[in-house]
Design a protein around this motif. Sequence first.
Motif, mmCIF file in Angstrom:
data_model
loop_
_atom_site.group_PDB
_atom_site.id
_atom_site.type_symbol
_atom_site.label_atom_id
_atom_site.label_comp_id
_atom_site.label_asym_id
_atom_site.label_seq_id
_atom_site.Cartn_x
_atom_site.Cartn_y
_atom_site.Cartn_z
ATOM 1 N N UNK A 1 37.147 45.812 31.797
ATOM 2 C CA UNK A 1 38.561 45.476 32.024
ATOM 3 C C UNK A 1 38.645 44.695 33.326
ATOM 4 N N UNK A 2 39.491 43.689 33.376
ATOM 5 C CA UNK A 2 39.461 42.741 34.492
ATOM 6 C C UNK A 2 40.851 42.525 35.086
ATOM 7 N N UNK A 3 40.894 42.573 36.410
ATOM 8 C CA UNK A 3 42.127 42.334 37.161
ATOM 9 C C UNK A 3 42.074 40.945 37.794
ATOM 10 N N UNK A 4 43.105 40.147 37.575
ATOM 11 C CA UNK A 4 43.299 38.908 38.329
ATOM 12 C C UNK A 4 44.306 39.221 39.430
ATOM 13 N N UNK A 5 43.861 39.100 40.680
ATOM 14 C CA UNK A 5 44.716 39.452 41.814
ATOM 15 C C UNK A 5 45.216 38.192 42.502
ATOM 16 N N UNK B 1 41.413 37.787 50.947
ATOM 17 C CA UNK B 1 40.987 38.986 51.674
ATOM 18 C C UNK B 1 42.179 39.887 51.961
ATOM 19 N N UNK B 2 43.287 39.261 52.363
ATOM 20 C CA UNK B 2 44.494 40.003 52.673
ATOM 21 C C UNK B 2 44.534 40.476 54.117
ATOM 22 N N UNK C 1 43.568 44.163 52.867
ATOM 23 C CA UNK C 1 44.325 44.840 51.813
ATOM 24 C C UNK C 1 43.821 44.483 50.422
ATOM 25 N N UNK C 2 43.549 43.206 50.170
ATOM 26 C CA UNK C 2 43.165 42.756 48.836
ATOM 27 C C UNK C 2 41.679 43.019 48.566
#
Length: 249
Positions: free
Chosen positions: A28-32, A41-42, A46-47
């Motif tokens: 399962x894959x998240x695109x942030x 990086x945030x 954070x990211x």
Amino acid sequence: MFKSVELTVSGKTIRGTVMTPEGNGPFPTVCFYHGFSVDRIGMNRLHYLFSKRCVEEGFACVRFDFYGCGESDGDFREKRLSFEVEQSLAIYDWAIAQDFADPDKMFMVGHSLGGVLAGMCAPKRQPAGAVLWSPGLAAYYDISSRVHAVPTMYEKEYDIGGMLIDSEFLTDLRQTDILGESKGYDKGVLIIHGDMDEKVPVFVVGEYVDMYKDNADVHIVMGSNHQFSSWAWKQEVYDNTMEYLKKRV
């Protein structure tokens, strides 16, 4: 796996990072999607720390710097919300085609202006789920007030925190119907917001709930600011996001 990648969108190069669990997948894959003046990086990592958490929980995570941000090509003055929508969709389309990604278990997660992008892009691609962290529905008011921009009297560019934005960015953002573009996604959206958010007032949660109705779940991080800048607030965001994602896998 930790891998640096490049993607060309309308002839412009953006750069990102893929992090995946051990093994062959697919996962399962998240695109942030990151926010206005930060990068993949945030602030206070954070990211990046969220990506690490994704991998620990068995998810792949894809993060790109938008054009003009971070390590991507371009200048911050070229930043436009409409082009970031195009980039966000291209990132999702690229990710879903990769061997590591399970095309039936794709997710969009975004923070601040990235939360706006996740909300606007979800109806266009219908991922398995979407999570909006402090979605920047009031971004135009926040950004324009920080530089004292006066409509009909815009300057060509403004210095905002040591970077320059073009007045066309403000016009593009002001004329975008964010909620209208976000309609049409009914798979369930999680909205996470700090009640003490100094950039995006918590009242925007109500506007999203009015639109999503019963398809919206809300979690308020009590005491938190916009960047969730304490360890406890971060973990609360990560815990609730992962709980939502795992329920949809």
